[in-house]
Each structure stands twice: as structure tokens, then as C-alpha cells.
Design a protein around this motif. Structure first.
Motif, PDB file in Angstrom:
ATOM      1  N   VAL A  78      44.906  33.346  52.481  1.00 11.96           N
ATOM      2  CA  VAL A  78      44.278  32.741  51.303  1.00 11.96           C
ATOM      3  C   VAL A  78      45.300  31.816  50.656  1.00 11.96           C
ATOM      4  O   VAL A  78      46.358  32.256  50.213  1.00 11.96           O
ATOM      5  CB  VAL A  78      43.820  33.814  50.301  1.00 11.96           C
ATOM      6  CG1 VAL A  78      43.191  33.158  49.076  1.00 11.96           C
ATOM      7  CG2 VAL A  78      42.842  34.770  50.966  1.00 11.96           C
ATOM      8  N   VAL A  80      46.093  29.407  47.627  1.00 12.77           N
ATOM      9  CA  VAL A  80      45.618  29.220  46.252  1.00 12.77           C
ATOM     10  C   VAL A  80      46.224  27.948  45.657  1.00 12.77           C
ATOM     11  O   VAL A  80      47.441  27.869  45.480  1.00 12.77           O
ATOM     12  CB  VAL A  80      45.973  30.431  45.372  1.00 12.77           C
ATOM     13  CG1 VAL A  80      45.369  30.278  43.991  1.00 12.77           C
ATOM     14  CG2 VAL A  80      45.490  31.722  46.034  1.00 12.77           C
ATOM     15  N   ASP A  91      47.595  33.530  39.211  1.00  9.24           N
ATOM     16  CA  ASP A  91      46.331  32.885  39.568  1.00  9.24           C
ATOM     17  C   ASP A  91      45.274  33.224  38.533  1.00  9.24           C
ATOM     18  O   ASP A  91      44.790  34.359  38.470  1.00  9.24           O
ATOM     19  CB  ASP A  91      45.883  33.335  40.966  1.00  9.24           C
ATOM     20  CG  ASP A  91      44.494  32.833  41.327  1.00  9.24           C
ATOM     21  OD1 ASP A  91      44.056  31.828  40.738  1.00  9.24           O
ATOM     22  OD2 ASP A  91      43.860  33.452  42.201  1.00  9.24           O
ATOM     23  N   THR A  93      42.314  31.800  38.346  1.00 10.99           N
ATOM     24  CA  THR A  93      40.963  31.503  38.834  1.00 10.99           C
ATOM     25  C   THR A  93      40.240  32.761  39.309  1.00 10.99           C
ATOM     26  O   THR A  93      39.018  32.767  39.424  1.00 10.99           O
ATOM     27  CB  THR A  93      41.017  30.499  39.993  1.00 10.99           C
ATOM     28  OG1 THR A  93      41.626  31.116  41.146  1.00 10.99           O
ATOM     29  CG2 THR A  93      41.823  29.260  39.613  1.00 10.99           C
ATOM     30  N   CYS A  95      40.499  33.897  42.321  1.00 10.56           N
ATOM     31  CA  CYS A  95      40.259  33.766  43.764  1.00 10.56           C
ATOM     32  C   CYS A  95      41.050  34.803  44.553  1.00 10.56           C
ATOM     33  O   CYS A  95      40.523  35.445  45.457  1.00 10.56           O
ATOM     34  CB  CYS A  95      40.618  32.355  44.222  1.00 10.56           C
ATOM     35  SG  CYS A  95      40.296  32.047  45.971  1.00 10.56           S
ATOM     36  N   SER A  96      42.327  34.978  44.218  1.00 11.69           N
ATOM     37  CA  SER A  96      43.152  35.933  44.959  1.00 11.69           C
ATOM     38  C   SER A  96      42.678  37.366  44.722  1.00 11.69           C
ATOM     39  O   SER A  96      42.683  38.189  45.647  1.00 11.69           O
ATOM     40  CB  SER A  96      44.621  35.782  44.559  1.00 11.69           C
ATOM     41  OG  SER A  96      44.781  35.934  43.163  1.00 11.69           O
ATOM     42  N   CYS A 113      40.195  28.525  48.311  1.00 14.04           N
ATOM     43  CA  CYS A 113      40.076  28.615  46.853  1.00 14.04           C
ATOM     44  C   CYS A 113      39.913  27.210  46.282  1.00 14.04           C
ATOM     45  O   CYS A 113      40.643  26.291  46.647  1.00 14.04           O
ATOM     46  CB  CYS A 113      41.320  29.259  46.250  1.00 14.04           C
ATOM     47  SG  CYS A 113      41.582  30.984  46.724  1.00 14.04           S
ATOM     48  N   LYS A 114      38.970  27.058  45.384  1.00 13.49           N
ATOM     49  CA  LYS A 114      38.740  25.757  44.771  1.00 13.49           C
ATOM     50  C   LYS A 114      39.691  25.557  43.601  1.00 13.49           C
ATOM     51  O   LYS A 114      40.009  26.484  42.861  1.00 13.49           O
ATOM     52  CB  LYS A 114      37.291  25.644  44.288  1.00 13.49           C
ATOM     53  CG  LYS A 114      36.261  25.670  45.404  1.00 13.49           C
ATOM     54  CD  LYS A 114      34.850  25.510  44.833  1.00 13.49           C
ATOM     55  CE  LYS A 114      33.814  25.514  45.941  1.00 13.49           C
ATOM     56  NZ  LYS A 114      32.427  25.373  45.399  1.00 13.49           N
TER      57      LYS A 114
END
Length: 266
Positions: A78, A80, A91, A93, A95-96, A113-114
Motif C-alpha cells: 500500500v 500512501v 496518514d 486519510t 487508507c492505511s 490510496c487517493k
């Protein structure tokens, strides 16, 4: 050794603040002990693995994680964006965190991840005097005092976020750039005579969400009290009312505020 340093050599900080600083922690293990090289590693086991890397990590770059992933046929990497070292702590967001949860639930891991925001722009040079600070919410010295106090709060927020990442117990405490100290209470960050801009002393509390109630003193400042709430300031400085908007949070401070708010909302 540290205990033998005279108090005047630690000025403008008191001994407790100096003892708690990162620099002294870094020196506590000096000189480093020479150790023999580690034995060569054996074959990497072919097991499911999750690797998480920040694209802006300079300490353990993404390229290292990519090389490790190549050795693990059943791994998920992943990557990021907009995040540096210690991904799970920095992070914002989520995402992680979602990838970690999916991995342990045996689900497919979303490895892309955006980027929700642009790259964080670093803060500019720190003003050397209040004369270099742009006025906000009022004209002249009172307006520059508002901006100086706001910059002080922003710096404490950024340093507090760093403390949460570096302190294994997740405790906020430290010293102001040019004097004073700040520390965590039950629901606030308490500032005690913190000096970021020379001659502007800030005492008060910053609560969850970044609401700051402050008392301002110092030879360069307009003395009084202000309250900062969601980009607006109210209060009294120099014996006159202050009311108006302040500059929006810088990107580093905005990210730090989110991190600190998460900490108090735990």
C-alpha cells in the motif's frame, strides 16, 4: 552529565523542559557501542504480508518497500501519497487503516490510496520580530499581536502532533521555540508563557477542535486576552476590543490539528 549543566546554560527553558527535549534523548546513548554485524538472512518465507509505505518517506523510502514486496509473492504493498515516515500515525486519510483491517479480515486489500489534498506546502521563515508579522483582525500593533499569538498556537499544534508520533506513551509536552512550555491536561493543551515571536508571551489553553483561549503579554505585544474559534478572533488587546477574521490555518497546522483532535477524542 545533564544534571551538571548550570541553569543559565539552559535559558530560556527551565530544567524540566530541557530534560524532556528530543536533543537530550538523542545524546543519552552516546557514545554508541560498536556491535558485530548481523548474520546473513535466510530465505524470505512465502507467506501473506502487508507492506505499507509513505510516498514522501525519506527515512525508509518507498523503493525499499517495493524491493521487499518483490521477495514476497503473496504480499500487498500500500503506497500512501502525501505521507512520510510512520504511516499509521501520520496518514490522515484512513487508507492505511482500512488496508490493515482488510488484511487481517482476509479480504482484498486496496493498494491504491487517493490523494485527498495537494502536497503540504512548508511554512515560511519564522519571523524574527513582531514587525515582520502581518496584522490580522485589527490594525497596527494589536493586529500584529493577534497574528503572533495565532502563529504561536499553530506552532504548538505542530509540535504536539510530532510529540504524539515520537512519544511511545502519546503524551503532549514540550517547550516553545523561544521560551515557555506547553503540556497536555485532561482535555486541553496548556500553554505557559510560550514565546514563538520575540516579545510576545502566550498563556492559555487550546481545546479539541483548535479553540484557543489566550492571555497575551510581553514587551512587544499589546497586552490583553483573545479567543480564537474557527478562524475568528474576539477579545480585548491594548484596552480595545478586537473582533475579526484571522488567516486560515496553514496546511501543516491543519494536519496537526486533525491529529491532535483525534488524540483528545480517543
Amino acid at each position: 552529565m545533564v544534571a551538571a549543566i548550570p541553569d543559565d546554560k539552559l535559558y530560556p527553558f527551565d530544567r524540566a523542559t530541557a530534560m524532556d527535549s528530543d536533543e537530550i534523548d538523542l545524546c543519552s546513548r552516546w557514545p554508541a557501542v560498536t556491535r558485530p554485524p548481523a548474520p546473513p538472512l535466510g530465505p524470505v518465507p512465502d507467506v501473506p504480508a502487508l507492506l505499507v509505505a509513505g510516498q514522501d518517506d525519506l527515512r525508509t523510502p518507498l523503493e525499499g518497500a517495493q524491493r521487499m514486496a518483490a521477495l514476497l509473492p503473496h504480499s500487498s504493498l500500500v503506497s500512501v501519497p502525501g505521507t512520510g515516515h510512520s504511516v499509521f500515525g501520520s496518514d490522515l486519510t484512513g487508507c492505511s487503516d482500512r488496508a490493515l483491517k482488510a488484511f487481517f479480515l482476509g479480504r482484498q486489500v486496496q493498494t491504491s490510496c487517493k490523494r485527498t489534498q495537494g502536497r503540504i506546502r512548508p511554512d515560511g521563515p519564522i519571523p524574527a520580530s513582531i514587525a515582520q508579522v502581518r496584522a490580522a483582525a485589527a490594525k497596527g500593533k494589536r493586529g500584529r499581536t493577534v497574528s503572533a499569538a495565532t502563529l504561536t498556537v499553530f506552532d504548538v499544534l505542530e509540535q504536539s502532533a510530532d510529540a504524539l508520533l515520537s512519544n511511545p506513551f502519546g503524551i503532549i509536552h514540550g517547550g516553545g521555540l523561544r521560551g515557555g512550555r506547553y503540556f497536555e491536561t485532561t482535555k486541553t493543551i496548556a500553554l505557559r508563557d510560550v514565546v514563538y515571536i520575540p516579545g510576545v508571551h502566550v498563556t492559555g489553553d487550546v481545546s479539541e477542535g483548535g479553540v484557543a483561549t489566550l492571555r497575551i503579554s510581553g514587551k512587544a505585544a499589546s497586552h490583553g486576552h483573545i479567543r480564537i474559534t474557527r478562524g475568528r478572533v474576539t477579545g480585548v488587546l491594548g484596552g480595545r476590543a478586537v473582533r475579526g477574521r484571522i488567516n486560515s490555518l496553514s496546511q501543516p497546522a491543519r494536519a496537526s490539528l486533525a491529529r491532535v483532535s483525534q488524540h483528545f477524542g480517543r
